[in-house]
Design a protein around this motif. Structure first.
Motif, PDB file in Angstrom:
ATOM      1  N   LYS A 132      29.398  53.437  19.586  1.00 48.26           N
ATOM      2  CA  LYS A 132      29.121  54.911  19.080  1.00 48.26           C
ATOM      3  C   LYS A 132      28.002  55.558  19.357  1.00 48.26           C
ATOM      4  O   LYS A 132      27.735  56.802  20.039  1.00 48.26           O
ATOM      5  N   LEU A 135      27.658  55.775  23.142  1.00 46.41           N
ATOM      6  CA  LEU A 135      28.239  56.831  23.748  1.00 46.41           C
ATOM      7  C   LEU A 135      27.544  58.277  23.397  1.00 46.41           C
ATOM      8  O   LEU A 135      27.840  59.191  24.185  1.00 46.41           O
ATOM      9  N   ALA A 136      27.108  58.439  22.303  1.00 42.72           N
ATOM     10  CA  ALA A 136      26.215  59.836  21.979  1.00 42.72           C
ATOM     11  C   ALA A 136      25.071  59.831  22.980  1.00 42.72           C
ATOM     12  O   ALA A 136      24.908  60.953  23.285  1.00 42.72           O
ATOM     13  N   LEU A 138      24.814  58.801  26.132  1.00 43.95           N
ATOM     14  CA  LEU A 138      25.432  58.960  27.218  1.00 43.95           C
ATOM     15  C   LEU A 138      25.953  60.734  27.449  1.00 43.95           C
ATOM     16  O   LEU A 138      25.600  61.436  28.284  1.00 43.95           O
ATOM     17  N   GLU A 139      26.721  61.169  26.171  1.00 35.84           N
ATOM     18  CA  GLU A 139      26.912  62.503  26.114  1.00 35.84           C
ATOM     19  C   GLU A 139      25.850  63.320  26.101  1.00 35.84           C
ATOM     20  O   GLU A 139      26.128  64.601  26.833  1.00 35.84           O
ATOM     21  N   LYS A 140      24.735  63.141  25.428  1.00 38.58           N
ATOM     22  CA  LYS A 140      23.657  63.768  25.137  1.00 38.58           C
ATOM     23  C   LYS A 140      23.038  63.969  26.685  1.00 38.58           C
ATOM     24  O   LYS A 140      22.381  65.002  27.035  1.00 38.58           O
ATOM     25  N   GLY A 142      24.783  64.125  29.401  1.00 39.32           N
ATOM     26  CA  GLY A 142      25.826  64.658  30.420  1.00 39.32           C
ATOM     27  C   GLY A 142      26.474  63.868  31.052  1.00 39.32           C
ATOM     28  O   GLY A 142      27.492  63.968  31.737  1.00 39.32           O
ATOM     29  N   THR A 144      29.953  61.738  30.384  1.00 38.54           N
ATOM     30  CA  THR A 144      31.174  61.972  29.478  1.00 38.54           C
ATOM     31  C   THR A 144      32.377  61.255  30.152  1.00 38.54           C
ATOM     32  O   THR A 144      32.466  61.164  31.453  1.00 38.54           O
ATOM     33  N   TRP A 180      34.265  58.041  34.663  1.00 40.19           N
ATOM     34  CA  TRP A 180      33.139  58.643  33.885  1.00 40.19           C
ATOM     35  C   TRP A 180      32.458  59.815  34.898  1.00 40.19           C
ATOM     36  O   TRP A 180      32.701  59.621  36.193  1.00 40.19           O
ATOM     37  N   TYR A 182      29.178  62.773  35.512  1.00 40.19           N
ATOM     38  CA  TYR A 182      27.735  63.019  35.218  1.00 40.19           C
ATOM     39  C   TYR A 182      27.573  64.543  35.498  1.00 40.19           C
ATOM     40  O   TYR A 182      27.840  65.098  36.493  1.00 40.19           O
ATOM     41  N   HIS A 183      27.777  65.649  34.566  1.00 39.40           N
ATOM     42  CA  HIS A 183      27.786  66.957  34.409  1.00 39.40           C
ATOM     43  C   HIS A 183      29.125  67.270  35.333  1.00 39.40           C
ATOM     44  O   HIS A 183      30.447  66.889  34.928  1.00 39.40           O
TER      45      HIS A 183
END
Length: 233
Positions: A132, A135-136, A138-140, A142, A144, A180, A182-183
């Motif tokens: 978790k 993943l956080a 990675l999301e920060k 960009g 997803t 996945w 990236y943006h």
């Protein structure tokens, strides 16, 4: 009388000669003065031209020196920019790696805790927490996950079909590997299984009867026979 006239004529001729000589002498003096004036003006022009030429040469030398300095400054600037650009490319992911270090620390802690634990539940819980956290991060940044699109038409822009079932319609029926982005750019497409729509696989009573194999029929008959004997007893 004749002699007097002759004398007068001679006197007039001499006088006219003297007058011509005077005129010529005066003209010579004037020409001499003009020549002197012309010579003086030519000398002044040459001096003026020489002065202007010297000034132009000094100005050109100044421009050349300035251009040389500017060229040297530009070369140094270009080298500095190339060096800074190389450093930026080399250390572009420095902040990302700095954010990933706590994930590595927590993963190591989870492994150490799992070695001491009697059951696997604490280890799984720790790994889940690390996932978790990762993943956080990675999301920060960009990054997803892509929507698998189960039940949706196959999209080659975001998906790659590894398996196909027989059928006309191409619909995503299973996600094999998460994709996945990236943006707005796809990092990795989603690996999926493609086949007909789910309704095409729903079995009807007729197909269930036709799909029964001899083994299944024999097993069912055996169950019925066994049940009948038990009832008779």
């Amino acid at each position: 009388m004749i002699e007097e006239r002759a004398k007068e004529d001679v006197f007039k001729e001499k006088k006219s000669e003297n007058t011509v000589d005077d005129v010529q002498q005066s003209a010579g003096e004037v020409n001499g003065k003009d020549a002197g004036v012309n010579a003086g003006s030519e000398d002044n022009k040459q001096i003026e031209l020489a002065t202007k030429l010297k000034e132009a040469e000094e100005t050109a030398a100044g421009y050349l020196a300035q251009l040389t300095r500017l060229q040297a400054d530009f070369v140094n600037f270009r080298r500095r920019m190339e060096r800074e650009r190389a450093e930026q490319i080399r250390y572009a992911n420095e902040q990302l790696f700095h954010k990933l270090l706590p994930v590595v620390d927590n993963l190591e802690r989870a492994i150490e805790a799992g070695k001491k634990a009697k059951s696997t539940e604490p280890l799984l819980e720790g790994i889940n927490q690390v996932l978790k956290q990762f993943l956080a991060v990675l999301e920060k940044e960009g990054v997803t996950p892509l929507d698998p699109g189960i039940g949706q038409p196959f999209d080659p822009n975001y998906q790659e079909a590894l398996m196909r079932e027989e059928g006309e319609a191409e619909v995503v029926v299973q996600e094999l590997l998460r994709g996945w982005c990236y943006h707005e750019r796809v990092l990795r497409p989603t690996l999926v299984k493609v086949g007909p729509h789910a309704t095409d696989h729903q079995a009807t009573p007729e197909t269930e009867t036709k799909d029964e194999t001899p083994d299944t029929v024999a097993i069912d008959n055996k169950k019925k026979t066994t049940g009948t004997k038990e009832v008779e007893k």
